[in-house]
Design a protein around this motif. Structure first.
Motif, mmCIF file in Angstrom:
data_model
loop_
_atom_site.group_PDB
_atom_site.id
_atom_site.type_symbol
_atom_site.label_atom_id
_atom_site.label_comp_id
_atom_site.label_asym_id
_atom_site.label_seq_id
_atom_site.Cartn_x
_atom_site.Cartn_y
_atom_site.Cartn_z
ATOM 1 N N THR A 1 -8.641 -0.117 -2.333
ATOM 2 C CA THR A 1 -8.662 -0.530 -3.736
ATOM 3 C C THR A 1 -10.010 -1.107 -4.120
ATOM 4 O O THR A 1 -10.432 -1.027 -5.271
ATOM 5 C CB THR A 1 -7.547 -1.551 -3.992
ATOM 6 N N ARG B 1 -2.175 0.190 -13.801
ATOM 7 C CA ARG B 1 -1.726 0.511 -12.443
ATOM 8 C C ARG B 1 -0.560 1.489 -12.464
ATOM 9 O O ARG B 1 0.312 1.437 -13.333
ATOM 10 C CB ARG B 1 -1.329 -0.773 -11.717
ATOM 11 N N TRP C 1 0.680 -5.107 -13.288
ATOM 12 C CA TRP C 1 -0.309 -4.877 -12.233
ATOM 13 C C TRP C 1 -0.038 -5.712 -10.987
ATOM 14 O O TRP C 1 -0.705 -5.561 -9.966
ATOM 15 C CB TRP C 1 -1.720 -5.172 -12.738
ATOM 16 N N TRP D 1 -6.980 3.541 -9.487
ATOM 17 C CA TRP D 1 -6.905 2.428 -10.449
ATOM 18 C C TRP D 1 -8.304 1.858 -10.669
ATOM 19 O O TRP D 1 -8.993 1.472 -9.729
ATOM 20 C CB TRP D 1 -5.960 1.360 -9.907
ATOM 21 N N ALA E 1 -4.302 -6.451 -2.548
ATOM 22 C CA ALA E 1 -4.712 -5.648 -3.700
ATOM 23 C C ALA E 1 -3.988 -6.032 -4.978
ATOM 24 O O ALA E 1 -4.341 -5.550 -6.053
ATOM 25 C CB ALA E 1 -4.473 -4.166 -3.415
ATOM 26 N N ILE F 1 -4.858 2.932 -5.019
ATOM 27 C CA ILE F 1 -3.907 1.830 -4.961
ATOM 28 C C ILE F 1 -2.579 2.221 -4.328
ATOM 29 O O ILE F 1 -1.916 1.402 -3.722
ATOM 30 C CB ILE F 1 -3.683 1.226 -6.374
ATOM 31 N N ASP F 2 -2.162 3.488 -4.425
ATOM 32 C CA ASP F 2 -0.872 3.877 -3.860
ATOM 33 C C ASP F 2 -0.951 5.301 -3.314
ATOM 34 O O ASP F 2 -1.753 6.124 -3.792
ATOM 35 C CB ASP F 2 0.228 3.780 -4.918
ATOM 36 N N GLY G 1 -4.558 -1.238 -0.882
ATOM 37 C CA GLY G 1 -3.263 -1.189 -1.550
ATOM 38 C C GLY G 1 -2.166 -0.528 -0.752
ATOM 39 O O GLY G 1 -0.988 -0.866 -0.910
#
Length: 776
Positions: free
Chosen positions: A230, A325, A380, A283, A177, A266-267, A213
């Motif tokens: 992601t 991000r 990013w 994201w 990712a 993403i997280d 991600g």
């Protein structure tokens, strides 16, 4: 067919403007380069390479693979891998002899490569698992000192995230990712599960995620797992957002959908004391050949307090407008404390935010330049934070350097480039050994016994065979002498300086490497955008020669080739072909510009990407360009002819190869995905380029990166592709998978060592492999 002829017009040449990064290398070239100062160069010079150089480093992959298309076609990577496995099965039935060739791992094992995730086995002492960006999953049972593969060679080698539950079940999300590092990120094929420590894997769905991600398991219920999907980098759609399983991966539910078709998760962070409280950063991102969009209305941070049934976006104290991000981490010792990094759409650092009320409100911390500079201009590329499980004020931020604060973000210290390689991606504490912390970065795996202190000693793994190679060179005189250009690990070699293992001898992102085939003390190494050096002492001292060449722009991977009849004669090209007759010390331009294009975005588009000199007649040279052109000269550059033929695909030329006995027999390979499955990859001309035949036949629909003609049987040819190595024993009428034992990984370069009959393959994520060819 039309022929365009250029008269000799280069009577007076203007002086080349030397890039700022060339000056940097010139200063380094007069002294021996050690492991330490190579890492410092990568670390300290990264911003110069990206923003101040001729272009941005992450445009090369996209412009090559996508060429002039707006996006890479959907599922292109996954379909190519499926076709590769189908062709392997067909080879086993039709030509088992081709598979009877046995590939073996050659090297290196001490350099490492990009690690995107690290997890600690909660039950087994000294056992960890890591995800290599394009090299699969690996396991260590000696506290990260050595690693063995824990992944199926026939699965995608691109990894995005790894997680292990409290019961020891592994979950792996495929597809990296992180959209940087040359954008050399390959799509994945979903999520996989192993209940036996990586011995076997089950495909458990989410095939359309393309990149993942983060994966996190519920600390209380190992059957509940969350996946931050992601989504595809190169097109919209796919399976994006936060997915949840409550049955160990047998079924999945989308519990948080993005605002639009380019928004993914993403997280993830989970409150370890209350597993129903979950934070997710979303994201909005997509990558085009002409530029990137790494922000949008879908970007933000969300919280659920009921296990994902309902969500609220957190905004109090956070910046308005387009954001890039975000990385989130919750303190285990104080769940009301959480830390958030925010990146600007441009890639620069926006801010570091702290909450002490579980995310209800956030306060931007005053930070020194050290924290901001850690993200350089490509924040990013990182996007993760970590908190000491036993100390809410002890926090780490991933960046070019590892940033550490022991006072809750007020003051920061950074890791020493001589101790820890640049570009950090993952950390993990070992709950069984107080003070033990693992770190994954672009140089591999490191271990701290001092609770991750950036100012104290880190121990690097000694066996980690997952290096990402761009190019490879093999000494004709001594096949144990290999060198190659590697992603974020410079140009490396298997000899020199009293070393017993591979070591660096030229910095930056290592690219083209060459070894003189009559005197292997003469070596050549380049870093990005054609910044090349020569050495007559095996690489102990490097002397930059780019300043002596003429070109307006140079490719990320600029070609450098020997005359096959005289190694003191060499050819190098930016957009103009240059020739040297003294081993690269001095140069003369021998062509006009072979491309009229100037740029795509900031990438120096319109350059020569490959050169080939005919062994049967050194006056005959072929050149290919990134804008899809083929050129030839029959008189050593006095006149150049552009080859125009309707059978040529008109896309990025990756390699040209000439038959050793007949200069009119020439092959060309290409990159650039298309939607059609009958895409042209390899073409052959028998009349010096006048006409061409497509000999791609049954090759997988994937870019071809290199082609080699067997000099002992010139009708047998080999190609390196993004999905492995293939052989044709009949001049391209039919292709077969070559050999067993090599993973399904992108192969970027092939080198045939004629004295021993050994074919070497440089892979982008699994180091160098070799096979002794027997009848094939």
């Amino acid at each position: 067919m039309k022929l365009k002829k250029w008269p000799t017009i280069l009577t007076v040449l203007t002086l080349v403007v030397v890039f700022g990064s060339v000056i940097l290398l010139q200063q380094l070239s007069t002294s021996k380069v050690t492991q330490g100062n190579v890492e410092d160069e990568v670390n300290e010079g990264k911003e110069e390479f990206i923003e101040k150089g001729p272009g941005k480093r992450d445009d090369w992959f996209m412009t090559q693979k996508g060429f002039e298309e707006d996006v890479i076609p959907r599922d292109a990577f996954r379909k190519a891998r499926e076709q590769a496995n189908e062709l392997k099965n067909a080879t086993a039935k039709e030509a088992p002899g081709a598979l009877n060739q046995e590939w073996g791992f050659n090297a290196p094992s001490n350099i490492g490569g990009r690690i995107v995730d690290v997890v600690v086995d909660p039950n087994e002492e000294d056992t960890i698992y890591i995800g290599a960006a394009s090299g699969g999953v690996w396991k260590s049972t000696d506290a990260g000192d050595t690693f063995e593969v824990a992944w199926d060679d026939n699965l995608t080698q691109s990894i995005g995230a790894v997680e292990i539950t409290s019961e020891g079940t592994l979950f792996v999300g495929t597809g990296e990712a992180n959209p940087g590092g040359g954008s050399i990120v390959y799509g994945g094929s979903g999520v996989y599960r192993s209940t036996d420590g990586g011995e076997s894997w089950d495909d458990i769905g989410l095939k359309e995620t393309s990149s993942i991600g983060r994966i996190m398991a519920d600390p209380e219920d190992p059957n509940t797992v969350y996946v931050a999907a992601t989504g595809p980098l190169f097109h919209d759609g796919g399976e994006r957002g936060l997915y949840k399983t409550e049955d160990g991966g047998d079924s999945w539910e989308l519990i948080l959908e993005g605002e639009n078709l380019t928004t993914g998760a993403i997280d993830i962070a989970i409150d370890q004391s209350d597993a129903d409280t979950i934070f997710v950063t979303m994201w909005d991102r997509i990558r085009y050949p002409s530029g990137r969009q790494y922000s949008g209305e879908g970007t933000g941070i969300y919280r659920s307090t009921d296990g994902g049934s309902t969500w609220e976006q957190l905004t109090d104290g956070l910046p308005d407008g387009d954001l890039g991000r975000m990385g989130i981490a919750i303190s285990e010792s104080n769940p009301d404390r959480a830390y958030l990094t925010v990146i600007q759409p441009s890639g620069y650092f926006e801010g570091f935010y702290i909450t002490d009320d579980g995310g209800d409100s956030w306060e931007k911390a005053d930070h020194n330049n050290r924290l901001a500079n850690s993200q350089s201009s490509f924040g990013w590329w990182f996007g993760r934070n970590y908190v000491d499980p036993n100390d809410e004020d002890h926090v780490f931020v991933s960046g070019v350097s590892l940033l550490e604060s022991t006072d809750g973000g007020e003051n920061w210290s950074q890791s020493n480039g001589r101790e820890v390689h640049a570009d950090q991606h993952s950390m993990a504490w070992d709950p069984k050994v107080p003070g033990r912390v693992y770190l994954g970065n672009d140089g591999g795996v490191y271990r701290s016994e001092d609770n991750g202190s950036v100012t104290n000693e880190w121990f690097k793994a000694t066996y980690e065979p997952y290096t990402q190679f761009y190019t490879l060179a093999v000494s004709h005189q001594d096949p144990s002498r290999l060198s190659g250009g590697t992603q974020d690990n410079g140009s490396i070699r298997s000899w020199g300086d009293g070393e017993v293992d591979w070591n660096n001898y030229n910095g930056g992102d290592g690219l083209e490497n060459q070894i003189n085939y009559e005197d292997n003390n003469w070596v050549y190494a380049c870093y990005q955008y054609g910044n090349c050096s020569w050495s007559d002492d095996g690489g102990e001292t490097m002397n930059n020669f780019t300043r002596n060449t003429v070109s307006d722009r140079r490719n990320w991977l600029s070609p450098l080739e020997f005359d096959p009849n005289d190694p003191s004669i060499m050819y190098y090209a930016g957009n103009i072909v240059n020739r040297s007759t003294d081993g690269g010390k001095t140069w003369e331009a021998i062509s006009p510009s072979l491309s009229d294009a100037e740029s795509i975005d900031n990438y120096p588009y319109g350059t020569v990407t490959t050169l080939a000199v005919a062994k049967s007649n050194s006056d005959v040279i072929y050149a290919g360009t990134d804008d899809g052109r083929l050129w030839t000269t029959k008189d050593l550059g006095e006149n150049w002819t552009e080859i125009e033929d309707e059978d040529l695909p008109g896309r990025w030329v990756t390699r040209v190869a000439v038959d050793s006995k007949n200069e009119d027999i020439v092959y060309a390979t290409f990159s650039g995905f298309r939607a059609a499955e009958d895409d042209a990859h390899v073409l052959k001309s028998r009349d010096g380029g006048e006409t061409w035949d497509d000999i791609s036949s049954n090759l997988p629909d994937a870019p071809v990166n290199d082609i080699v003609i067997n000099p002992k049987n010139r009708n047998t040819i080999y190609v390196a592709t993004d999905v492995g190595v293939y052989v044709s024993p009949n001049g391209g009428k039919k292709w077969y998978s070559l050999g067993e034992g090599i993973p399904l990984v992108a192969v970027t370069d092939l080198e045939y060592h004629e004295p021993t009959g050994v074919l070497h393959a440089a892979t982008f994520g699994r180091g160098v492999y070799e096979v002794e060819l027997r009848g094939w």
